[in-house]
Design a protein around this motif. Structure first.
Motif, PDB file in Angstrom:
ATOM      1  N   ARG A   1       0.865  -1.168   0.000  1.00  0.00           N
ATOM      2  CA  ARG A   1       0.000   0.000   0.000  1.00  0.00           C
ATOM      3  C   ARG A   1       0.902   1.219   0.000  1.00  0.00           C
ATOM      4  O   ARG A   1       1.662   1.458   0.934  1.00  0.00           O
ATOM      5  N   THR A   2       0.862   1.966  -1.087  1.00  0.00           N
ATOM      6  CA  THR A   2       1.760   3.087  -1.251  1.00  0.00           C
ATOM      7  C   THR A   2       1.329   4.258  -0.374  1.00  0.00           C
ATOM      8  O   THR A   2       0.227   4.270   0.196  1.00  0.00           O
ATOM      9  N   ALA A   3       2.209   5.234  -0.282  1.00  0.00           N
ATOM     10  CA  ALA A   3       1.929   6.391   0.573  1.00  0.00           C
ATOM     11  C   ALA A   3       0.735   7.190   0.079  1.00  0.00           C
ATOM     12  O   ALA A   3       0.039   7.837   0.874  1.00  0.00           O
ATOM     13  N   ASP A   4       0.453   7.157  -1.246  1.00  0.00           N
ATOM     14  CA  ASP A   4      -0.679   7.912  -1.774  1.00  0.00           C
ATOM     15  C   ASP A   4      -1.969   7.102  -1.764  1.00  0.00           C
ATOM     16  O   ASP A   4      -2.977   7.532  -2.336  1.00  0.00           O
ATOM     17  N   GLY A   5      -1.971   5.921  -1.145  1.00  0.00           N
ATOM     18  CA  GLY A   5      -3.185   5.123  -1.029  1.00  0.00           C
ATOM     19  C   GLY A   5      -3.363   4.082  -2.104  1.00  0.00           C
ATOM     20  O   GLY A   5      -4.353   3.344  -2.085  1.00  0.00           O
ATOM     21  N   GLY A   6      -2.450   3.978  -3.042  1.00  0.00           N
ATOM     22  CA  GLY A   6      -2.562   2.983  -4.091  1.00  0.00           C
ATOM     23  C   GLY A   6      -2.041   1.626  -3.658  1.00  0.00           C
ATOM     24  O   GLY A   6      -1.570   1.427  -2.533  1.00  0.00           O
TER      25      GLY A   6
ATOM     26  N   ARG B   1       0.379  -1.708  -5.030  1.00  0.00           N
ATOM     27  CA  ARG B   1       1.384  -2.123  -6.005  1.00  0.00           C
ATOM     28  C   ARG B   1       1.939  -3.481  -5.600  1.00  0.00           C
ATOM     29  O   ARG B   1       2.120  -3.760  -4.415  1.00  0.00           O
TER      30      ARG B   1
ATOM     31  N   GLY C   1       7.175   5.440   3.034  1.00  0.00           N
ATOM     32  CA  GLY C   1       5.762   5.452   3.368  1.00  0.00           C
ATOM     33  C   GLY C   1       4.992   4.257   2.866  1.00  0.00           C
ATOM     34  O   GLY C   1       3.818   4.093   3.220  1.00  0.00           O
ATOM     35  N   ASP C   2       5.597   3.396   2.034  1.00  0.00           N
ATOM     36  CA  ASP C   2       4.905   2.196   1.555  1.00  0.00           C
ATOM     37  C   ASP C   2       4.872   1.138   2.652  1.00  0.00           C
ATOM     38  O   ASP C   2       5.793   1.029   3.464  1.00  0.00           O
TER      39      ASP C   2
END
Length: 313
Positions: A138-143, A145, A220-221
């Motif tokens: 879960r990436t820092a921007d909410g996505g 990957r 942040g991930d």
């Protein structure tokens, strides 16, 4: 006769009377009583009694300490006999005792004293098994990957190669964890008994810690799920052997597993009801054919990512 010799009988010119002492000889010693006729000799003084050394070992302790030491030795001897007996029943062929008390033997042996006798088997393991893992971030921007596959076995091999004193973790942790999982699951990756659930948690935590060590994401991930697969290749027989083996590798793909708070190093938190399904706040579910609540296609064993290479054969 000369007049100087009167009453002395000494040498000529020596005066009469007692002889003077020779200078430098010191005072005369007292007469020895034993040399005097008729005087009894004095008895020599008795030697002083030497202190008695305490007896060695337990016998030198006080009575209370002797009893405590004897009880401790008895308990150690009984525990050693029981342990040797349990190990014998564990490695012995199936018999009446193991059929009736197999659960008690397994409870004593697993997981600390498990024995692996494949090295001494008539047909030892002749396969190379490579365990690989990947993570869903879960990436820092909410996505969301998904990382590439990391070959964990190859990294262990690189750490061992040329190392005169490789650690037990580098040699056996991943290998034994995978063997533990494969031996407690069927071909459909369904756990067989309680040891199957334990093996899932064990290998999931190993995969998470090793992937986290690789820093697969950016700042942040967060790793929310992990997935493992294996690649098994038969060892080719020698040229003089008539044995035929398939050179084609066999792959086994495991479902996605959500990372629970208990999987984090030094984390404190309750386990889920089944010990493996409840993950972080993404609401992802563990099980074949499931998808996460954010609509991503990285379900457990579903979606376009697992291809024919990753399918279990």
């Amino acid at each position: 006769m000369d007049g100087n010799d009167k009453g002395t009988g000494g040498e000529p010119g020596e005066p009469a009377g007692p002889r003077p002492q020779t200078p430098g000889r010191g005072p005369a010693l007292p007469p020895d009583p034993a040399a005097t006729p008729g005087t009894p000799a004095a008895a020599p003084p008795a030697p002083a009694a030497a202190p008695t050394a305490p007896p060695p070992g337990i016998a030198g302790l006080k009575l209370g300490y002797q009893i405590a030491a004897a009880c401790a030795l008895v308990l150690v001897a009984v525990a050693a006999c029981v342990h040797v007996g349990m190990l014998f029943l564990h490695v012995a062929p199936s018999n009446t005792l193991t059929k009736q008390h197999g659960d008690a033997v397994d409870a004593w042996i697993y997981p600390e004293f498990e024995q692996n006798w494949k090295l001494f088997a008539p047909n030892p393991l002749q396969q190379n098994i490579a365990v690989q893992a990947r993570a869903e971030l879960r990436t820092a921007d909410g996505g969301v990957r998904t990382t590439d596959w990391y070959d964990l076995s190859a990294r262990d091999g690189a750490d061992i190669d040329g190392n005169l004193l490789p650690s037990h973790t580098q040699q056996n942790e991943l290998r034994r964890a995978w063997d533990f999982y494969a031996g407690s699951h069927d071909a459909q990756n369904r756990p067989v008994g309680l040891r199957g659930q334990l093996s899932e948690r064990y290998i999931r935590r190993i995969a998470y810690m090793r992937l986290d060590r690789e820093r697969p994401g950016g700042k942040g991930d967060e790793i929310v799920r992990v997935q493992l697969r294996s690649r098994t290749t038969n060892v080719r027989p020698p040229k003089w052997s008539e044995e035929k083996v398939s050179p084609k590798p066999v792959h086994r793909l495991l479902p996605w597993w959500s990372v629970t708070p208990d999987d984090l190093p030094l984390a404190s938190g309750g386990t889920s009801e089944n010990g493996s399904e409840n993950g972080p706040e993404n609401g992802s579910k563990n099980g074949a054919g499931s998808t996460s609540s954010d609509g991503s296609e990285n379900g457990s064993g579903s979606g376009p990512r697992p291809n024919a290479e990753g399918a279990a054969r």
